[in-house]
Design an enzyme around this catalytic site. Structure first.
Site, mmCIF file in Angstrom:
data_model
loop_
_atom_site.group_PDB
_atom_site.id
_atom_site.type_symbol
_atom_site.label_atom_id
_atom_site.label_comp_id
_atom_site.label_asym_id
_atom_site.label_seq_id
_atom_site.Cartn_x
_atom_site.Cartn_y
_atom_site.Cartn_z
ATOM 1 N N ARG A 16 0.855 -1.186 0.000
ATOM 2 C CA ARG A 16 0.000 0.000 0.000
ATOM 3 C C ARG A 16 0.893 1.238 0.000
ATOM 4 O O ARG A 16 1.847 1.332 0.776
ATOM 5 C CB ARG A 16 -0.911 0.023 1.227
ATOM 6 C CG ARG A 16 -1.900 -1.122 1.278
ATOM 7 C CD ARG A 16 -3.016 -0.896 0.258
ATOM 8 N NE ARG A 16 -3.950 -2.002 0.243
ATOM 9 C CZ ARG A 16 -4.092 -2.839 -0.782
ATOM 10 N NH1 ARG A 16 -3.350 -2.725 -1.854
ATOM 11 N NH2 ARG A 16 -4.976 -3.810 -0.732
ATOM 12 N N HIS A 36 1.808 -0.477 -10.253
ATOM 13 C CA HIS A 36 0.852 -1.272 -9.475
ATOM 14 C C HIS A 36 0.566 -2.615 -10.170
ATOM 15 O O HIS A 36 -0.583 -2.983 -10.418
ATOM 16 C CB HIS A 36 -0.445 -0.505 -9.242
ATOM 17 C CG HIS A 36 -1.213 -0.999 -8.046
ATOM 18 N ND1 HIS A 36 -1.858 -0.157 -7.191
ATOM 19 C CD2 HIS A 36 -1.438 -2.249 -7.563
ATOM 20 C CE1 HIS A 36 -2.456 -0.856 -6.237
ATOM 21 N NE2 HIS A 36 -2.210 -2.138 -6.447
#
Length: 189
Positions: A130, A178
């Site tokens: 994260r 990502h």
């Protein structure tokens, strides 16, 4: 599976210093033997399902794996630490540090300037978890001072990462979009 493959691939890339060999080609024979996995400590922050799966893969490659979580875990072959009082013990052993904690009030900016200073000088940071786990400004300062040698970042506070963010231009940062564990149709369904 995707996270395990992504983390393992990046750990091996960083452990073997493949960037230097591939991107640093100058026509000179630069022979440097990397240490074996058994001589390298990888610390994983977060021993939930993803962290444990990644730890197991790295243990199978013979890395010395240290794990830390908010609550006590027991993972075979991993030196496990838990709670705020044990976090410094996990950090001070990290030659490669992997962030796989969930984003909560307790984990946001968990890697701040105080904790970055607890890492051995020259640690490599890998964040496939994260974005808000790391204080961006503190990481940039640690990179500039050499406290952190390199950071491979797959997740960010704002995605996509803005074009003018300093991570893009920093010589010691690798940005990936990502993709450490992308959602795949078969598993999403």
């Amino acid at each position: 599976e995707g996270m395990v493959e992504g983390v393992t691939g990046q750990v091996l890339r960083l452990h073997l210093d493949l960037d230097r060999l591939i991107l640093g080609q100058t026509g000179a024979w630069d022979y440097a033997v990397p240490p074996l996995a058994k001589d390298r400590t990888v610390t994983i922050l977060g021993l939930g399902a993803l962290g444990e799966a990644c730890a197991n893969a790295l243990v199978s490659l013979n890395f010395n794996v240290v794990g830390w979580s908010r609550t006590k875990r027991d993972v075979e072959g991993v030196s496990c630490f838990a709670g705020d009082e044990d976090l410094p013990q996990a950090l001070t052993q990290a030659e490669l540090l992997i962030h796989l904690l969930p984003e909560t009030d307790a984990t946001r900016n968990i890697l701040n300037s105080e904790r970055l200073a607890q890492l051995p000088k020259g640690t490599v940071v890998l964040n496939p978890g994260r974005g808000p786990l790391i204080d961006d400004d503190a990481l940039l300062q640690a990179l500039d001072s050499g406290q952190v040698r390199h950071a491979t970042l797959d997740v960010f506070r704002t995605e996509p990462l803005p074009e003018d963010h300093p991570f893009w231009a920093h010589h010691s940062v690798t940005v990936t979009p990502h993709v450490a564990s992308a959602t795949r149709p078969a598993t999403a369904a």
